[in-house]
Design a protein around this motif. Structure first.
Motif, short mmCIF file in Angstrom:
data_model
loop_
_atom_site.label_atom_id
_atom_site.label_comp_id
_atom_site.label_asym_id
_atom_site.label_seq_id
_atom_site.Cartn_x
_atom_site.Cartn_y
_atom_site.Cartn_z
N GLU A 115 0.84 -1.20 0.00
CA GLU A 115 0.00 0.00 0.00
C GLU A 115 0.88 1.25 0.00
OE1 GLU A 115 -3.24 1.49 3.07
OE2 GLU A 115 -3.43 -0.65 2.60
N PHE A 116 1.92 1.23 0.82
CA PHE A 116 2.85 2.35 0.92
C PHE A 116 3.46 2.66 -0.44
CE2 PHE A 116 7.20 3.92 1.46
CZ PHE A 116 6.97 5.07 2.20
N HIS A 117 3.84 1.60 -1.17
CA HIS A 117 4.48 1.79 -2.48
C HIS A 117 3.45 1.91 -3.61
CE1 HIS A 117 8.72 1.37 -1.34
NE2 HIS A 117 8.30 0.50 -0.44
N ARG A 118 2.16 1.89 -3.27
CA ARG A 118 1.08 2.00 -4.25
C ARG A 118 1.30 1.03 -5.43
NH1 ARG A 118 1.01 7.17 -6.53
NH2 ARG A 118 3.12 7.53 -5.80
N VAL A 119 1.52 -0.22 -5.07
CA VAL A 119 1.74 -1.26 -6.08
C VAL A 119 0.40 -1.59 -6.72
CG1 VAL A 119 2.57 -3.61 -6.46
CG2 VAL A 119 3.65 -2.18 -4.70
N PRO A 120 0.33 -1.64 -8.07
CA PRO A 120 -0.94 -1.99 -8.73
C PRO A 120 -1.39 -3.39 -8.27
CG PRO A 120 0.71 -1.25 -10.33
CD PRO A 120 1.41 -1.37 -9.02
N ALA A 121 -2.69 -3.53 -8.07
CA ALA A 121 -3.24 -4.76 -7.50
C ALA A 121 -2.73 -6.06 -8.13
CB ALA A 121 -4.77 -4.70 -7.55
N PRO A 122 -2.65 -6.15 -9.49
CA PRO A 122 -2.21 -7.44 -10.05
C PRO A 122 -0.77 -7.82 -9.67
CG PRO A 122 -3.16 -6.02 -11.75
CD PRO A 122 -2.98 -5.18 -10.53
N CYS A 142 15.75 -1.52 -5.37
CA CYS A 142 16.36 -0.27 -4.90
C CYS A 142 17.87 -0.35 -5.12
CB CYS A 142 16.05 -0.04 -3.42
SG CYS A 142 16.80 1.47 -2.76
N GLY A 143 18.45 0.75 -5.64
CA GLY A 143 19.87 0.79 -5.96
C GLY A 143 20.79 0.93 -4.77
N ALA A 144 20.24 1.12 -3.57
CA ALA A 144 21.10 1.21 -2.38
C ALA A 144 21.52 -0.20 -1.98
CB ALA A 144 20.35 1.90 -1.24
N PRO A 145 22.84 -0.47 -1.95
CA PRO A 145 23.31 -1.83 -1.65
C PRO A 145 22.82 -2.34 -0.28
CG PRO A 145 25.14 -0.42 -2.34
CD PRO A 145 23.96 0.47 -2.18
N ASP A 146 22.59 -1.44 0.65
CA ASP A 146 22.15 -1.87 1.98
C ASP A 146 20.61 -1.86 2.09
OD1 ASP A 146 21.71 0.83 1.94
OD2 ASP A 146 22.84 1.30 3.76
N CYS A 147 19.94 -1.82 0.93
CA CYS A 147 18.47 -1.85 0.93
C CYS A 147 17.96 -3.00 0.05
CB CYS A 147 17.91 -0.51 0.47
SG CYS A 147 16.10 -0.50 0.39
N GLN A 148 18.08 -2.82 -1.28
CA GLN A 148 17.65 -3.84 -2.25
C GLN A 148 16.18 -4.23 -2.15
OE1 GLN A 148 20.50 -7.17 -2.49
NE2 GLN A 148 21.95 -5.82 -1.45
N TRP A 149 15.37 -3.32 -1.57
CA TRP A 149 13.94 -3.55 -1.50
C TRP A 149 13.36 -3.41 -2.90
CZ3 TRP A 149 10.85 -5.32 2.21
CH2 TRP A 149 9.46 -5.10 2.10
N VAL A 150 12.45 -4.28 -3.28
CA VAL A 150 11.83 -4.15 -4.60
C VAL A 150 10.65 -3.19 -4.47
CG1 VAL A 150 10.66 -5.36 -6.48
CG2 VAL A 150 12.59 -6.44 -5.31
N PHE A 151 10.60 -2.18 -5.35
CA PHE A 151 9.57 -1.16 -5.27
C PHE A 151 8.93 -0.93 -6.64
CE2 PHE A 151 11.67 2.50 -7.34
CZ PHE A 151 12.97 2.03 -7.42
N TYR A 152 7.86 -0.16 -6.66
CA TYR A 152 7.19 0.16 -7.91
C TYR A 152 7.49 1.61 -8.26
CZ TYR A 152 3.67 0.04 -11.59
OH TYR A 152 3.04 0.07 -12.80
N ASP A 153 8.08 1.82 -9.44
CA ASP A 153 8.49 3.16 -9.86
C ASP A 153 7.31 3.91 -10.49
OD1 ASP A 153 9.61 5.39 -10.96
OD2 ASP A 153 10.93 4.33 -12.36
N HIS A 154 6.81 4.92 -9.76
CA HIS A 154 5.68 5.70 -10.26
C HIS A 154 6.11 6.92 -11.06
CE1 HIS A 154 2.28 3.69 -8.27
NE2 HIS A 154 3.14 3.40 -7.32
N CYS A 189 14.01 3.14 -3.58
CA CYS A 189 12.65 2.81 -3.13
C CYS A 189 12.03 4.02 -2.48
CB CYS A 189 12.68 1.61 -2.18
SG CYS A 189 13.44 1.94 -0.58
N SER A 190 12.87 4.94 -2.00
CA SER A 190 12.38 6.17 -1.41
C SER A 190 13.42 7.26 -1.63
CB SER A 190 12.11 5.95 0.07
OG SER A 190 12.45 7.10 0.83
N THR A 191 13.01 8.36 -2.26
CA THR A 191 13.94 9.46 -2.53
C THR A 191 14.41 10.07 -1.22
OG1 THR A 191 12.53 9.89 -4.42
CG2 THR A 191 14.22 11.51 -3.96
N ALA A 192 13.46 10.22 -0.27
CA ALA A 192 13.79 10.85 1.00
C ALA A 192 14.67 9.94 1.85
CB ALA A 192 12.50 11.19 1.76
#
Ligand SMILES: [Zn+2]
Length: 172
Positions: A12-19, A133-145, A154-157
C-alpha cells in the motif's frame, strides 16, 4: 504471522498496482535492508507454509530469477536470465482468452500464478516499473511511479538521500 501483517502495508505504501501485489510480496520475502541497524531477514518459509523440499527449491529459484529481473529493470538492461526458460517449463501455464491460469494446485499453483502475473505485466508494460532499490544496503523491490520511469531508490527521502550523502562524503 508477522509476514501477513507487515506486507500488505508495504504494498500500500508503495502503491503497487493490484495485479502485482502478490509478486511484490513474494520478491520482498527476502528483506536485505540493513541500514539504520536493521537486521536482514528471509520470510520465505512463512510465505510457503507447508511445503516439500522440491517446492521450496523451486520457490527460491523463482524469487532469485524475479529479483534478477527487477535489478535489470532499474539498470535499464534487457537481461532475461536463461533460468526463466527452465522455470517456464517447470511452472506451466494454461492460456485463456482473458489471461493465463496456473495448471497445478497448491504451492506449485501459487508459483505458477506469480509467473502468470509477471508475463501479463511484461506485456502491459507495468513490470518494467518493478525495480530493486539501488542502495546496496536496501535492495527492497519497489514500484516506480515516476513519469520518466527512472527512479533508482525505493524512497527518494530515505535511500536516495542516504546514497547522495554517502557519495558527497566520498568525494570529500
Ligand atoms: Zn531503498
Amino acid at each position: 504471522m508477522a509476514w501477513e501483517q507487515g506486507r500488505p502495508a508495504a504494498a500500500e505504501f508503495h502503491r503497487v498496482p493490484a495485479p502485482l501485489v502478490p509478486v511484490f510480496d513474494f520478491v520482498n520475502t527476502l528483506d536485505a535492508r540493513s541500514f539504520g541497524g536493521r537486521s536482514t531477514s528471509d520470510d520465505l518459509p512463512d510465505w510457503l507454509g507447508e511445503h516439500t523440499d522440491d517446492e521450496a527449491a523451486l520457490a527460491v529459484r523463482l524469487r532469485t530469477a524475479l529479483r534478477g529481473l527487477t535489478e535489470a529493470n532499474r539498470d535499464g538492461t534487457a537481461a532475461r536470465p536463461a533460468e526463466f526458460d527452465a522455470l517456464g517449463a517447470e511452472l506451466p501455464l494454461k492460456a485463456r482468452v482473458d489471461g493465463l491460469a496456473p495448471i497445478d494446485t497448491g504451492l506449485r499453483g501459487r508459483l505458477e500464478e506469480l509467473l502468470a502475473s509477471v508475463v501479463i505485466a511484461t506485456a502491459d508494460g507495468s513490470w518494467a516499473r518493478m525495480k530493486t532499490c539501488g542502495a546496496p544496503d536496501c535492495q527492497w523491490v519497489f514500484y516506480d511511479h515516476s513519469k520518466p520511469r527512472n527512479a533508482r531508490w525505493c524512497s527518494t527521502a530515505g535511500c536516495g538521500n542516504r546514497m547522495k550523502t554517502r557519495a558527497y562524503r566520498a568525494r570529500g
